[in-house]
Design a protein around this motif. Structure first.
Motif, PDB file in Angstrom:
ATOM      1  N   PRO A   1      -0.666  71.402  39.265  1.00 39.18           N
ATOM      2  CA  PRO A   1      -0.566  71.229  40.488  1.00 39.18           C
ATOM      3  C   PRO A   1      -0.049  69.977  40.998  1.00 39.18           C
ATOM      4  CG  PRO A   1      -2.581  70.349  39.501  1.00 39.18           C
ATOM      5  CD  PRO A   1      -1.841  70.947  38.425  1.00 39.18           C
ATOM      6  N   LEU A   2       0.231  69.777  42.242  1.00 38.32           N
ATOM      7  CA  LEU A   2       0.377  68.509  42.845  1.00 38.32           C
ATOM      8  C   LEU A   2      -0.773  67.682  43.280  1.00 38.32           C
ATOM      9  CD1 LEU A   2       2.391  66.097  43.613  1.00 38.32           C
ATOM     10  CD2 LEU A   2       2.687  67.255  45.999  1.00 38.32           C
ATOM     11  N   GLU A   3      -1.391  66.688  42.518  1.00 35.45           N
ATOM     12  CA  GLU A   3      -2.782  66.066  42.843  1.00 35.45           C
ATOM     13  C   GLU A   3      -2.856  65.398  44.100  1.00 35.45           C
ATOM     14  OE1 GLU A   3      -4.681  66.447  40.253  1.00 35.45           O
ATOM     15  OE2 GLU A   3      -3.427  66.661  38.533  1.00 35.45           O
ATOM     16  N   ALA A   4      -4.124  65.510  44.461  1.00 33.51           N
ATOM     17  CA  ALA A   4      -4.644  64.613  45.606  1.00 33.51           C
ATOM     18  C   ALA A   4      -4.444  63.247  45.424  1.00 33.51           C
ATOM     19  CB  ALA A   4      -5.981  64.834  45.867  1.00 33.51           C
ATOM     20  N   GLY A   5      -3.830  62.589  46.306  1.00 31.04           N
ATOM     21  CA  GLY A   5      -3.683  60.903  46.241  1.00 31.04           C
ATOM     22  C   GLY A   5      -1.998  60.619  45.611  1.00 31.04           C
ATOM     23  N   ALA A   6      -1.322  61.736  45.327  1.00 28.34           N
ATOM     24  CA  ALA A   6       0.196  61.629  44.735  1.00 28.34           C
ATOM     25  C   ALA A   6       1.002  60.974  45.726  1.00 28.34           C
ATOM     26  CB  ALA A   6       0.508  62.905  44.306  1.00 28.34           C
ATOM     27  N   VAL A   7       1.896  60.197  45.337  1.00 30.66           N
ATOM     28  CA  VAL A   7       2.940  59.610  45.861  1.00 30.66           C
ATOM     29  C   VAL A   7       4.239  60.564  45.624  1.00 30.66           C
ATOM     30  CG1 VAL A   7       4.659  57.841  46.220  1.00 30.66           C
ATOM     31  CG2 VAL A   7       2.312  57.376  45.641  1.00 30.66           C
ATOM     32  N   VAL A   8       4.818  61.312  46.770  1.00 29.46           N
ATOM     33  CA  VAL A   8       5.961  61.963  46.616  1.00 29.46           C
ATOM     34  C   VAL A   8       7.172  61.479  47.157  1.00 29.46           C
ATOM     35  CG1 VAL A   8       7.061  64.531  46.664  1.00 29.46           C
ATOM     36  CG2 VAL A   8       4.357  63.834  46.274  1.00 29.46           C
ATOM     37  N   LEU A   9       8.506  61.173  46.432  1.00 29.36           N
ATOM     38  CA  LEU A   9       9.418  60.900  47.113  1.00 29.36           C
ATOM     39  C   LEU A   9      10.181  62.228  47.362  1.00 29.36           C
ATOM     40  CD1 LEU A   9      10.730  57.848  44.885  1.00 29.36           C
ATOM     41  CD2 LEU A   9       9.432  57.745  47.160  1.00 29.36           C
ATOM     42  N   SER A  10      10.654  62.582  48.495  1.00 29.75           N
ATOM     43  CA  SER A  10      10.865  63.868  48.767  1.00 29.75           C
ATOM     44  C   SER A  10      12.390  64.045  48.560  1.00 29.75           C
ATOM     45  CB  SER A  10      10.606  64.070  50.079  1.00 29.75           C
ATOM     46  OG  SER A  10      10.977  63.264  51.177  1.00 29.75           O
ATOM     47  N   GLY A  11      13.143  63.063  48.628  1.00 33.32           N
ATOM     48  CA  GLY A  11      14.599  63.306  48.394  1.00 33.32           C
ATOM     49  C   GLY A  11      15.598  62.317  49.272  1.00 33.32           C
ATOM     50  N   ALA A  12      16.723  62.207  48.653  1.00 32.30           N
ATOM     51  CA  ALA A  12      17.498  60.944  49.215  1.00 32.30           C
ATOM     52  C   ALA A  12      18.000  61.518  50.787  1.00 32.30           C
ATOM     53  CB  ALA A  12      18.669  60.869  48.619  1.00 32.30           C
ATOM     54  N   ILE A  13      17.770  61.031  51.926  1.00 30.79           N
ATOM     55  CA  ILE A  13      18.530  61.053  53.283  1.00 30.79           C
ATOM     56  C   ILE A  13      19.752  60.585  53.239  1.00 30.79           C
ATOM     57  CG2 ILE A  13      18.238  60.373  55.705  1.00 30.79           C
ATOM     58  CD1 ILE A  13      15.240  60.581  55.423  1.00 30.79           C
ATOM     59  N   THR A  14      19.915  59.324  52.580  1.00 35.29           N
ATOM     60  CA  THR A  14      21.401  58.679  52.493  1.00 35.29           C
ATOM     61  C   THR A  14      21.878  58.766  51.200  1.00 35.29           C
ATOM     62  OG1 THR A  14      20.561  56.495  51.829  1.00 35.29           O
ATOM     63  CG2 THR A  14      20.464  57.028  54.046  1.00 35.29           C
ATOM     64  N   ALA A  15      23.351  58.509  51.147  1.00 33.23           N
ATOM     65  CA  ALA A  15      23.865  58.438  49.744  1.00 33.23           C
ATOM     66  C   ALA A  15      23.160  57.127  49.057  1.00 33.23           C
ATOM     67  CB  ALA A  15      25.458  58.282  49.920  1.00 33.23           C
ATOM     68  N   ALA A  16      23.404  57.180  47.516  1.00 35.24           N
ATOM     69  CA  ALA A  16      22.861  56.152  46.989  1.00 35.24           C
ATOM     70  C   ALA A  16      24.099  54.956  46.929  1.00 35.24           C
ATOM     71  CB  ALA A  16      22.555  56.559  45.551  1.00 35.24           C
ATOM     72  N   ILE A  17      23.595  53.694  47.276  1.00 37.63           N
ATOM     73  CA  ILE A  17      24.498  52.734  47.039  1.00 37.63           C
ATOM     74  C   ILE A  17      24.136  51.566  46.066  1.00 37.63           C
ATOM     75  CG2 ILE A  17      25.195  52.852  49.783  1.00 37.63           C
ATOM     76  CD1 ILE A  17      23.358  50.367  50.251  1.00 37.63           C
ATOM     77  N   ALA A  18      25.053  51.087  45.294  1.00 40.45           N
ATOM     78  CA  ALA A  18      24.876  50.221  44.411  1.00 40.45           C
ATOM     79  C   ALA A  18      24.414  48.920  44.813  1.00 40.45           C
ATOM     80  CB  ALA A  18      26.482  50.061  43.695  1.00 40.45           C
ATOM     81  N   VAL A  19      23.510  48.110  44.061  1.00 34.40           N
ATOM     82  CA  VAL A  19      22.958  46.867  44.475  1.00 34.40           C
ATOM     83  C   VAL A  19      23.215  45.803  43.315  1.00 34.40           C
ATOM     84  CG1 VAL A  19      21.454  47.425  46.338  1.00 34.40           C
ATOM     85  CG2 VAL A  19      20.911  47.876  43.903  1.00 34.40           C
TER      86      VAL A  19
END
Ligand code: 0L1
Ligand code: MG
Length: 262
Positions: free
Chosen positions: A223-241
């Motif tokens: 299951p996906l647990e209660a209280g879980a943090v979910v990163l849903s996916g990138a809205i932007t391109a990834a940029i180097a830092v």
């Protein structure tokens, strides 16, 4: 053909050591060309177990390759998922030490925090919204353990989808008050606009990406647990830092989130 348990264990250990020692490794399929997606998720589970044995708590999950551009680039039509550990979390506005990272990149995302557990199959975006406590803007820092950030699908799944750090915004918002598909996001680097996007960049709807995660987990009886943090996916391109950079993500109606690099 499934690889032997001993080889899967060895691959997980290699990736764990690479992260800890801040060292690039050759992608797993260079050494094990028969490694497939099922083996890769088995390696990811072993990596998760290694971290838990070190005292890391699993705090949530992430979706990866959720944009059509990234899927096309990898020659796949399905996103992938990974886990988030307590060692991945960074406070809003806090400094991240680049000396413990290999070749960091950041991407803007919307994070969900669940109030109720979710189980597939058949989970829908509406189910996700009903089970969500709140959403916040997020920055995901990805840091592939592979040479030159280059990999194929099984290799990146085994490497926990390049997961490294994440930061959540400090202002929780009820998703019922938002249109997540048209929600605009701006990512600034050092005060300059670097990337812009909208929620629909994530499989048409970030809530649909979370539903897909729930359905993918159900194939493994999870299951996906209660209280879980979910990163849903990138809205932007990834940029180097790099050290000295400041990154800020601003989402319409959901506030800001920041990460700086030293
Ligand atoms: O979070 C992501 O979308 C990353 C997935 C893995 C591929 C990559 O490292 O770019
Ligand atoms: Mg991501």
């Amino acid at each position: 053909m499934s690889l032997e348990n001993e080889i899967l264990d060895r691959c997980a250990r290699l990736l764990r050591d690479a992260e800890r020692d801040v060292r690039e490794v050759v992608k797993l399929t260079d050494t094990y060309p028969v490694l497939d997606v099922a083996d890769a998720y088995r390696i990811q589970q072993r990596l998760c177990a290694l971290k838990q044995a070190e005292g890391v708590r699993i705090v949530g999950m992430k979706m990866g390759l959720t944009s059509h551009a990234k899927m096309q680039q990898m020659g796949v039509d399905t996103p992938i998922y990974g886990f988030l550990g307590s060692d991945n979390a960074v406070d809003d506005g806090a400094a991240v030490d680049t000396r413990v990272l290999i070749h960091p990149k950041v991407e803007a995302e919307i994070a969900f925090v669940t109030r109720d557990a979710l189980r597939g199959p058949g989970c829908t975006a509406s189910d996700v919204l009903a089970a969500t406590d709140y959403v916040v803007p997020a920055i995901e820092l990805i840091d592939s353990r592979y040479e030159n950030f280059r990999f194929d699908l099984p290799s990146v799944i085994a490497d926990n989808t390049s997961a490294s750090r994440y930061v959540l915004g400090s202002r929780p918002t009820d998703p019922a008050t938002l249109d997540l598909q048209t929600l605009g996001v701006v990512m600034e680097k050092n005060g300059q606009v670097a990337e812009v996007g909208a929620g629909a960049a994530v499989l048409g709807d970030p809530a649909a990406a979370v539903a897909m995660l729930v359905n993918m987990l159900s194939e493994h009886g999870q299951p996906l647990e209660a209280g879980a943090v979910v990163l849903s996916g990138a809205i932007t391109a990834a940029i180097a830092v790099q050290a000295g950079d400041n990154v800020l993500v601003r989402g319409d109606g959901i506030g800001t989130v920041a990460m700086r690099f030293i």
